[in-house]
Design a protein around this motif. Structure first.
Motif, mmCIF file in Angstrom:
data_model
loop_
_atom_site.group_PDB
_atom_site.id
_atom_site.type_symbol
_atom_site.label_atom_id
_atom_site.label_comp_id
_atom_site.label_asym_id
_atom_site.label_seq_id
_atom_site.Cartn_x
_atom_site.Cartn_y
_atom_site.Cartn_z
ATOM 1 N N ILE A 38 0.806 -1.225 0.000
ATOM 2 C CA ILE A 38 0.000 0.000 0.000
ATOM 3 C C ILE A 38 0.839 1.276 0.000
ATOM 4 O O ILE A 38 0.288 2.380 -0.034
ATOM 5 N N HIS A 39 2.183 1.158 0.072
ATOM 6 C CA HIS A 39 3.045 2.341 0.003
ATOM 7 C C HIS A 39 2.638 3.372 1.061
ATOM 8 O O HIS A 39 2.578 4.563 0.793
ATOM 9 N N THR A 40 2.319 2.876 2.260
ATOM 10 C CA THR A 40 1.887 3.687 3.411
ATOM 11 C C THR A 40 0.681 4.562 3.100
ATOM 12 O O THR A 40 0.488 5.610 3.715
ATOM 13 N N ASP A 71 2.418 1.789 7.926
ATOM 14 C CA ASP A 71 2.901 2.658 9.000
ATOM 15 C C ASP A 71 1.977 2.581 10.211
ATOM 16 O O ASP A 71 0.739 2.595 10.058
ATOM 17 N N VAL A 72 2.574 2.534 11.391
ATOM 18 C CA VAL A 72 1.823 2.645 12.642
ATOM 19 C C VAL A 72 2.506 3.719 13.485
ATOM 20 O O VAL A 72 3.584 3.468 14.048
ATOM 21 N N HIS A 73 1.925 4.925 13.497
ATOM 22 C CA HIS A 73 2.497 6.069 14.218
ATOM 23 C C HIS A 73 3.941 6.335 13.762
ATOM 24 O O HIS A 73 4.773 6.741 14.577
ATOM 25 N N TRP A 74 4.234 6.139 12.482
ATOM 26 C CA TRP A 74 5.621 6.179 12.016
ATOM 27 C C TRP A 74 6.172 7.594 11.939
ATOM 28 O O TRP A 74 7.127 7.938 12.616
ATOM 29 N N ASP A 75 5.583 8.427 11.067
ATOM 30 C CA ASP A 75 6.033 9.816 10.984
ATOM 31 C C ASP A 75 5.015 10.636 10.194
ATOM 32 O O ASP A 75 3.893 10.180 9.927
ATOM 33 N N ALA A 76 5.423 11.849 9.794
ATOM 34 C CA ALA A 76 4.480 12.777 9.168
ATOM 35 C C ALA A 76 3.992 12.302 7.806
ATOM 36 O O ALA A 76 2.921 12.737 7.355
ATOM 37 N N ARG A 77 4.732 11.427 7.134
ATOM 38 C CA ARG A 77 4.312 11.017 5.787
ATOM 39 C C ARG A 77 2.932 10.358 5.814
ATOM 40 O O ARG A 77 2.194 10.405 4.831
ATOM 41 N N SER A 78 2.602 9.716 6.941
ATOM 42 C CA SER A 78 1.291 9.072 7.084
ATOM 43 C C SER A 78 0.491 9.691 8.232
ATOM 44 O O SER A 78 -0.384 9.040 8.812
ATOM 45 N N ASP A 261 -6.278 -2.487 -11.607
ATOM 46 C CA ASP A 261 -5.745 -1.259 -12.193
ATOM 47 C C ASP A 261 -6.122 -0.090 -11.282
ATOM 48 O O ASP A 261 -7.264 0.393 -11.297
ATOM 49 N N THR A 262 -5.187 0.355 -10.460
ATOM 50 C CA THR A 262 -5.428 1.454 -9.529
ATOM 51 C C THR A 262 -4.126 2.191 -9.273
ATOM 52 O O THR A 262 -3.039 1.580 -9.317
ATOM 53 N N LEU A 263 -4.230 3.479 -8.983
ATOM 54 C CA LEU A 263 -3.072 4.302 -8.666
ATOM 55 C C LEU A 263 -3.069 4.702 -7.194
ATOM 56 O O LEU A 263 -2.424 5.672 -6.812
ATOM 57 N N ALA A 264 -3.783 3.945 -6.351
ATOM 58 C CA ALA A 264 -3.853 4.265 -4.925
ATOM 59 C C ALA A 264 -2.544 3.988 -4.198
ATOM 60 O O ALA A 264 -2.373 4.387 -3.044
ATOM 61 N N SER A 265 -1.605 3.297 -4.863
ATOM 62 C CA SER A 265 -0.267 3.007 -4.332
ATOM 63 C C SER A 265 0.696 3.068 -5.509
ATOM 64 O O SER A 265 0.296 3.312 -6.641
ATOM 65 N N ASP A 266 1.979 2.818 -5.231
ATOM 66 C CA ASP A 266 2.919 2.697 -6.353
ATOM 67 C C ASP A 266 2.975 1.256 -6.859
ATOM 68 O O ASP A 266 3.678 0.960 -7.828
ATOM 69 N N HIS A 267 2.258 0.335 -6.206
ATOM 70 C CA HIS A 267 2.083 -1.040 -6.664
ATOM 71 C C HIS A 267 0.620 -1.264 -7.011
ATOM 72 O O HIS A 267 -0.270 -0.626 -6.431
#
Length: 278
Positions: A38-40, A71-78, A261-267
């Motif tokens: 899910i690319h966070t 991510d679980v409480h990882w940093d600002a990116r999420s 086919d989705t762009l919700a992640s980079d995968h």
């Protein structure tokens, strides 16, 4: 009275000749699974949108989902969110999160910072374990291969049948040496599973199906990709490689597979319909 006796005798004969459906040992059980890095929660457009991630999973109809880069409480990116819990709540599913990294918080009193893989399930999770495999840490400036956690196992009860579901994220570096060690560790862990007849291994392997380091895996598990199409999953916007997998042991049969086919992640996620043998 004689008519009632004859009816009872007929019913008794029928029950002996035709076992109840619930007692039929040879009937397969359907299970739809998904693997999704899910690319966070960050899509190919660079936007964090966990609700969008949840929509992709919900629309797939998957019963069990393997997630990577959670991510679980990882940093600002999420936004310091507990993405494993939040996705489970959005989807009304159970969850087991297996951290690869478990670090102190950035500010005193905040939750610990964790990052890893997870299993989501519509079915009960009987037990779960975070196994250790060889890793090359991304948090160490001078890493060396060493055992580390982040290989999830969840025993999921599917219509009375325990299915061992694993989620993994193999090393991304071009040098396959660490992936070779991780495949060996994976096979060792799977071999220790007393329910080995019904195993489903989901993951981002960071290698294509014909990669030499994956060859030992195919001696024990089957790649569940069933389509004649190449099934490319990465990168999501213009896929060039198939590196995201659903794989199964001999007690599980793949029926149909698709890449969403989705762009919700980079995968792009992989969805597979399985038949689990009783």
């Amino acid at each position: 009275m004689r008519r009632i006796s004859l009816l009872l005798a007929a019913l008794l004969a029928l029950s002996v000749a035709t076992p109840a459906a619930s007692a039929t040992p040879g009937r397969d059980v359907a299970l739809r699974v998904m693997n999704y890095n899910i690319h966070t929660g960050i899509g190919s457009d660079g936007a964090l949108d966990l609700a969008r991630t949840a929509t992709v999973i919900r629309d797939s109809g998957a019963d069990v989902v393997g997630l990577e880069e959670v991510d679980v409480h990882w940093d600002a990116r999420s936004d310091f969110r507990d993405e494993a819990r939040d996705l489970a709540e959005l989807l009304h599913m159970r969850v087991f999160f297996a951290p690869i990294y478990d670090l102190p918080p950035l500010t005193e009193g905040a939750p610990r910072r964790r990052y890893g893989v997870a299993v989501l399930s519509r079915y009960p999770i009987l037990r779960a374990e975070n196994h250790w495999i060889t890793r090359l840490s991304t948090q160490d400036p001078n890493p060396v291969p060493a055992p580390a956690p982040g290989f999830a196992e969840a025993v999921v009860l599917v219509h009375g049948i325990p299915v061992h579901v694993y989620t993994t994220h193999l090393d991304y570096r071009p040098d396959p040496a660490v992936r070779e060690m991780q495949v060996a560790d994976t096979l060792r862990i799977l071999s220790e599973d007393p329910g080995g007849a019904r195993q489903v291994l989901l993951g981002d392997f960071n290698a294509e199906p014909d990669a030499p380091e994956l060859a030992p895996l195919w001696m024990h598990l089957s790649d569940a990709w069933t389509s004649a199409e190449p099934g490319l999953t990465y990168p999501a916007d213009v896929p060039q490689k198939r590196i995201d997998y659903v794989t199964v042991s001999p007690g599980v049969r793949a029926l149909d597979s698709v890449v969403v086919d989705t762009l919700a992640s980079d995968h792009r996620p992989v969805v597979t319909d399985l038949a689990v043998h009783r």
